[in-house]
Design a protein around this motif. Structure first.
Motif, PDB file in Angstrom:
ATOM      1  N   ARG A  45       0.869  -1.172  -0.133  1.00 49.32           N
ATOM      2  CA  ARG A  45       0.034  -0.029   0.054  1.00 49.32           C
ATOM      3  C   ARG A  45       0.810   1.317  -0.066  1.00 49.32           C
ATOM      4  N   GLY A  67     -16.054  -9.396   5.800  1.00 48.70           N
ATOM      5  CA  GLY A  67     -15.425 -10.335   6.274  1.00 48.70           C
ATOM      6  C   GLY A  67     -13.956 -10.384   5.725  1.00 48.70           C
ATOM      7  N   ARG A  68     -13.499  -9.498   4.802  1.00 53.25           N
ATOM      8  CA  ARG A  68     -12.266  -9.056   4.235  1.00 53.25           C
ATOM      9  C   ARG A  68     -12.161  -7.770   3.946  1.00 53.25           C
ATOM     10  N   GLY A  69     -13.097  -7.344   3.153  1.00 54.86           N
ATOM     11  CA  GLY A  69     -12.963  -5.817   2.817  1.00 54.86           C
ATOM     12  C   GLY A  69     -13.487  -5.056   3.872  1.00 54.86           C
ATOM     13  N   VAL A  88     -15.050  -5.076   8.132  1.00 51.80           N
ATOM     14  CA  VAL A  88     -15.378  -6.068   9.433  1.00 51.80           C
ATOM     15  C   VAL A  88     -16.932  -5.732   9.859  1.00 51.80           C
ATOM     16  N   GLU A 103     -18.853  -6.324  12.150  1.00 55.36           N
ATOM     17  CA  GLU A 103     -19.248  -5.557  13.447  1.00 55.36           C
ATOM     18  C   GLU A 103     -18.886  -4.321  13.820  1.00 55.36           C
ATOM     19  N   LEU A 104     -17.937  -3.663  12.997  1.00 53.36           N
ATOM     20  CA  LEU A 104     -17.349  -2.442  13.334  1.00 53.36           C
ATOM     21  C   LEU A 104     -18.014  -1.310  12.401  1.00 53.36           C
ATOM     22  N   LEU A 152      -9.511   0.573   8.581  1.00 51.81           N
ATOM     23  CA  LEU A 152      -9.020  -0.795   8.157  1.00 51.81           C
ATOM     24  C   LEU A 152      -8.003  -0.650   7.223  1.00 51.81           C
ATOM     25  N   SER A 153      -8.181  -0.072   6.158  1.00 51.93           N
ATOM     26  CA  SER A 153      -7.246   0.177   5.032  1.00 51.93           C
ATOM     27  C   SER A 153      -6.557   1.714   4.938  1.00 51.93           C
ATOM     28  N   TYR A 195      -5.609   3.421   7.105  1.00 49.78           N
ATOM     29  CA  TYR A 195      -4.455   3.992   7.852  1.00 49.78           C
ATOM     30  C   TYR A 195      -3.184   3.931   7.054  1.00 49.78           C
ATOM     31  N   PHE A 216      -6.665  -1.460  17.821  1.00 52.47           N
ATOM     32  CA  PHE A 216      -7.400  -1.651  17.022  1.00 52.47           C
ATOM     33  C   PHE A 216      -7.374  -2.617  15.755  1.00 52.47           C
ATOM     34  N   LYS A 240      -8.274  -5.775  17.977  1.00 52.04           N
ATOM     35  CA  LYS A 240      -9.839  -5.972  17.677  1.00 52.04           C
ATOM     36  C   LYS A 240     -10.285  -6.518  16.482  1.00 52.04           C
ATOM     37  N   VAL A 241      -9.739  -6.152  15.300  1.00 48.91           N
ATOM     38  CA  VAL A 241     -10.173  -6.426  13.930  1.00 48.91           C
ATOM     39  C   VAL A 241      -9.524  -8.017  13.707  1.00 48.91           C
ATOM     40  N   LEU A 281     -11.999 -10.144  15.705  1.00 48.89           N
ATOM     41  CA  LEU A 281     -13.411 -10.174  14.939  1.00 48.89           C
ATOM     42  C   LEU A 281     -13.365 -11.020  13.612  1.00 48.89           C
ATOM     43  N   THR A 282     -12.336 -10.424  13.041  1.00 49.78           N
ATOM     44  CA  THR A 282     -12.376 -11.017  11.367  1.00 49.78           C
ATOM     45  C   THR A 282     -10.763 -11.013  10.940  1.00 49.78           C
ATOM     46  N   ALA A 335      -9.612 -12.579   8.442  1.00 47.11           N
ATOM     47  CA  ALA A 335      -9.375 -12.434   6.980  1.00 47.11           C
ATOM     48  C   ALA A 335      -9.274 -10.910   6.854  1.00 47.11           C
ATOM     49  N   ALA A 336     -10.137 -10.119   7.390  1.00 46.78           N
ATOM     50  CA  ALA A 336     -10.054  -8.582   7.240  1.00 46.78           C
ATOM     51  C   ALA A 336      -8.668  -7.935   7.668  1.00 46.78           C
ATOM     52  N   ALA A 356      -5.861  -5.986   5.676  1.00 47.91           N
ATOM     53  CA  ALA A 356      -5.432  -4.684   5.843  1.00 47.91           C
ATOM     54  C   ALA A 356      -3.700  -4.763   6.255  1.00 47.91           C
ATOM     55  N   PHE A 365      -2.474  -6.227   8.821  1.00 49.40           N
ATOM     56  CA  PHE A 365      -1.842  -6.056  10.130  1.00 49.40           C
ATOM     57  C   PHE A 365      -1.252  -7.663  10.314  1.00 49.40           C
TER      58      PHE A 365
END
Lengths: 525, 358
Positions: free
Chosen positions: A340, A353-355, A357, A359-360, A368-369, A371, B224, B227-228, B231-232, B234-235, B239, B241
């Motif tokens: 990135r 679930g990938r791109g 989350v 629950e957020l 998520l991306s 940053y 953060f 947390k990710v 939860l997920t 794959a995400a 990202a 991480f």
């Protein structure tokens, strides 16, 4: 209630299925609002509507997965309650879902036996499968293991499973989204034969050209209500889309490409090996994406798309650093974060679930991306105010329908979530954007907006790579098209020099055929 | 078809997430009432002597804080790991190692200490706990071994190591062969913060851990990422991480905090290294972490409650002659009711078979 020319007089046979005033409420949303629907024997009836219009809720109630809050359902003239899917199958209602529920390591017969009430002995079942598949032109070998099968063949397994129960009503949810045009054409033949035998087919699809070719009647849902009925053969794809949206559709124009710039992404002799026996290894894949252009990669799912996406995003590191070069830097051994940093932005096929989350909140999903290329993190601390502002910018700039930046990602419809994710990536001003299935399951309005955003990004000087199974989409978007088949990538061809048929053949694996000798294959429709 | 079914609820209520711990406490008290009644005790008197009498004196409140201190330190670390799906069950062993390394330093510099000894013991305890937690981290990342099992098994290894040491190298030369070390000198003892009680500097460490844990979870980018990943996953991969880094970080952090807790016990209320330094703080901390909803402030409250069950159990043994197991019974009931009400927030119970097909 929409008027139907075919409304039967009292002495005529009753409709196969009649829904009267079906209402279903979920917390915070009225999914179906007094829906009336009449399905006649032997008709292929389209159910149209944007994402979130209530189509899936309605068919789930017909199939007994959900139960209406009010309203009644008449099966062949008799008021009926469908308690569960098994009850629906006993009535003669079959359903083929968009996502298959097959076990890779079992054979076709074993898979069918699992989903069949009262399957009987295996060898008899195999014979019945053979008979049915021959009768409807659904070539299928009962003894093969499912992991050997192509996606089209897997779908046949699901269809045969339904047909074995002699359905009187077959519900198909987005059946062609995973098929090549040739496979789709074959499916349509089968469906026409079935309809001619008196089976009613309720057909859900976002592909309006297909609907026009296949269906004799259409019911249009918007926001849970029936807003119209039409004979798709008398309509255009555009008028159908506008009926669904209740607004005018603006289809993006692809302005001619300027001079192609420097290569922003070069993939050189990329091969992968995987421990997973069901993965498709990439074999010597090479291509370039240049500044200002959109390269489309077509192919049926499972031909190496997931592996290619992971190799490009950095989620899978490569043995040879030089096999993926971003902006002149060998990036094969860099992780997603470092890539990135080079200017890559990425939209995965799997949105929730990938791109994102589920629950957020949207502001956390913006982070998520975001940053990587936006100033959202300072000294290890998250700058929440900036993340919120960034989320709000995305929501405004890409017309994301959501309850502000606090909305959870899972509360958005598929189209709106995709607009959000694409917006999040594009606003980072990437030099290179890789997108998987940009408009899979997205309604026409959102799809047009997404296509326009991708074209604008490319014309502003970024390189865009689109990996998609949807040929119509690739022909709208791409300047050049390649095809991925069994892990190999065909040479790219300028879009205006090729045809859907030719690409369709390549998707089916006819790589060796010289391009100018492709026969005249009629299109799926 | 079964007669009792669990149906998922559309959406879990946010308020219920905070109400259920209270509900669990209420149900525990109710069950305790019935239990005492069945055992032939006056239930009100028994509950009073268990839950109220211990905290009616300054000394009692002090003891509550003393017991809550290691629970908070362990649970904050565990909760950060649990949020990232890193299931460290080994706080007890990491606590024991912290007591061994921290206490070992106190004994090594016996008679030649200075102001520097106590800070060195804190660091030593943290390092001891972290090293013990590094083993499951390494095994998970290198061999994909479940840290649940490896960290749990290391608890027993740590306990045996402690036993060996207090019977051997650590034993007080003037202690008539009792399995205990020498009493630490003043230089190696945590100062008492509250006169008339045994509340020591470790309580301040626990409060710092709460504040720091909250900051990490709620404000930092690492939090953060945790947390990710929780939860997920794959995400998190999408990202970019680094999940390995988070496994290391959370295990080392929770090990270090447990190690400080163990050091705090030997350098605080106990004052020496003995074979029995923990009544199971490391295990109880798991309950505390969940009862506190993996939130540092919730953990602080939950730790006080669980500390009460420790001293209440002791008080009830003395006042009513109740068996020692009563502490474990109450802790177990609390966890049971908490988990049960958690299930009920997410699912509703339906009785009877499904409606028959029409």
């Amino acid at each position: 209630m929409p008027s139907h020319a075919e409304t039967s007089p009292t002495d005529a046979p009753p409709p196969r299925l009649e829904l009267r005033g079906i209402t279903k409420r979920f917390p915070g949303c009225l999914a179906n609002d007094h829906v009336d629907l009449v399905l006649q024997p032997g008709e292929i009836h389209a159910l149209l509507g944007e994402n979130g219009a209530g189509k899936s809720t309605l068919v789930k109630m017909i199939y007994g997965v959900l139960h209406p809050d009010s309203g009644s359902m008449l099966w062949q003239g008799v008021e009926t309650v469908v308690p569960d899917p098994a009850g629906a199958r006993r009535l003669g209602i079959g359903m083929v879902f968009q996502h298959f529920s097959l076990f890779d390591t079992l054979t076709v017969t074993e898979n069918i036996a699992l989903g069949l009430d009262g399957a009987g002995p295996m060898d008899q079942l195999a014979d019945r499968i053979r008979t049915v598949s021959e009768r409807y032109g659904l070539a299928l070998d009962p003894g093969r293991h499912v992991f050997h099968l192509s996606v089209g063949e897997r779908q046949r397994v699901e269809i045969v499973r339904c047909l074995l129960q002699d359905p009187k009503l077959l519900i198909m949810d987005e059946p062609t989204s995973v098929l090549t045009p040739q496979e789709a054409a074959k499916l349509f033949e089968t469906l026409r034969v079935l309809a001619a035998e008196g089976c009613t087919i309720l057909y859900i699809s976002h592909k309006l050209e297909e609907i026009r070719a296949l269906c004799s009647r259409a019911t249009v849902l918007r926001a849970g209500k029936v807003v119209g009925a039409a004979d798709p053969r008398q309509e255009t794809a555009r008028s159908l889309a506008e009926m669904m949206m209740g607004a005018e559709l603006s289809i993006p124009e692809r302005p001619p490409q300027g001079a192609a710039g420097a290569a922003r992404l070069s993939v050189r002799h990329l091969s992968t090996t995987s421990d997973n026996p069901f993965a498709t290894n990439l074999k010597d894949v090479s291509f370039e994406v240049r500044a200002g252009e959109i390269l489309g990669i077509a192919g049926v799912a499972g031909n190496g798309q997931a592996e290619l996406m992971a190799a490009l995003s950095g989620e899978a590191l490569l043995a040879d650093a030089g096999s993926v070069v971003i902006e002149g830097v060998s990036a094969g051994q860099m992780g997603p974060r470092a890539r990135r940093g080079l200017g890559l932005a990425f939209v995965p096929e799997e949105r929730l679930g990938r791109g994102a989350v589920p629950e957020l909140s949207l502001s956390e999903n913006a982070l998520l991306s975001g940053y990587a290329r936006e100033p959202l993190v300072r000294g290890g601390m998250v700058h929440f105010a900036r993340a919120r502002a960034y989320a709000e910018t995305i929501i405004r700039g890409f017309n994301v329908v959501a309850h502000g930046h606090r909305a959870e990602a899972r509360s958005l419809s598929g189209g709106n979530l995709q607009k959000f994710i694409i917006g999040r990536e594009i606003l980072q001003k990437p030099k290179l954007l890789v997108v998987g299935q940009p408009t899979w399951g997205v309604d026409a309005g959102a799809a047009a907006a997404i296509h326009k955003a991708l074209i604008d990004l490319a014309r502003s000087g970024a390189a865009v790579l689109v990996i998609s199974q949807d040929l119509d989409e690739l022909f709208v978007l791409s300047d050049r098209i390649s095809v991925l088949f069994h892990g190999r990538l065909s040479d790219s061809r300028p879009t205006h020099e090729t045809t859907v048929e030719r690409i369709g053949l390549l998707m089916g694996g006819l790589f060796g055929t010289p391009p100018d000798e492709d026969g005249e294959i009629t299109r799926a429709v | 078809m079964s007669f009792i079914r669990l149906e998922p609820r559309g959406q879990a209520s946010k308020t219920m997430v905070y109400v259920t711990p209270l509900l669990a406490v209420a149900l525990t008290l109710l069950s305790g009432f019935i239990l005492f009644l069945a055992m032939g005790f006056d239930p009100l008197k028994a509950l009073y002597s268990f839950f109220v009498a211990p905290v009616t004196s300054v000394r009692g409140v002090g003891e509550l804080v003393v017991k809550a201190t290691p629970l908070v330190l362990c649970a904050v670390g565990l909760a950060i790991g649990f949020r990232a799906n890193v299931w460290n069950i080994g706080a007890e062993g990491q606590l024991t190692l912290g007591a061994i390394t921290g206490g070992g330093l106190a004994l090594a510099f016996y008679g030649e200490g200075g102001w520097w000894l106590l800070p060195m013991m804190v660091v030593g305890g943290a390092v001891g706990g972290a090293v013990w937690a590094a083993v499951p981290a390494f095994l998970r990342l290198r061999f994909n071994a479940s840290e649940i099992l490896t960290s749990l098994m290391l608890n027993y290894v740590a306990l045996l190591l402690l036993n060996y040491l207090v019977h051997g190298p650590f034993r007080d030369p003037d202690g008539f062969a009792f399995p205990e070390s020498r009493l630490f000198e003043a230089d190696a003892t945590l100062p008492v913060l509250w006169a008339g009680t045994r509340v020591h500097l470790g309580a301040l460490f626990a409060l710092l851990a709460v504040a720091g844990g909250w900051l990490l979870i709620a404000r930092t980018f690492i939090g953060f990422q945790i947390k990710v990943i929780g939860l997920t996953p794959a995400a998190a991969g999408y990202a970019g991480f680094d999940q390995k880094r988070i496994v290391w970080l959370t295990l080392l952090l929770s090990g270090a905090l447990a190690g400080i807790a163990g050091m705090g016990e030997v350098a605080g209320p106990i004052g020496q290294v003995t074979a029995g330094i923990s009544p199971g703080y490391g295990y109880t901390a798991i309950i505390v972490a969940f009862l506190g909803r993996l939130h540092p402030v919730g953990i602080l409250l939950a730790a006080l409650l669980m500390a009460l069950s420790f001293i209440g159990g002791e008080a009830a043994q003395i006042a009513m002659g109740l068996p020692k197991a009563i502490t474990g019974v109450f802790q177990g009931m609390l966890l049971f009711f908490l988990l049960a009400s958690d299930v009920l927030i997410r699912y509703r119970v339906r009785f009877g078979a499904r409606r028959a097909a029409a």
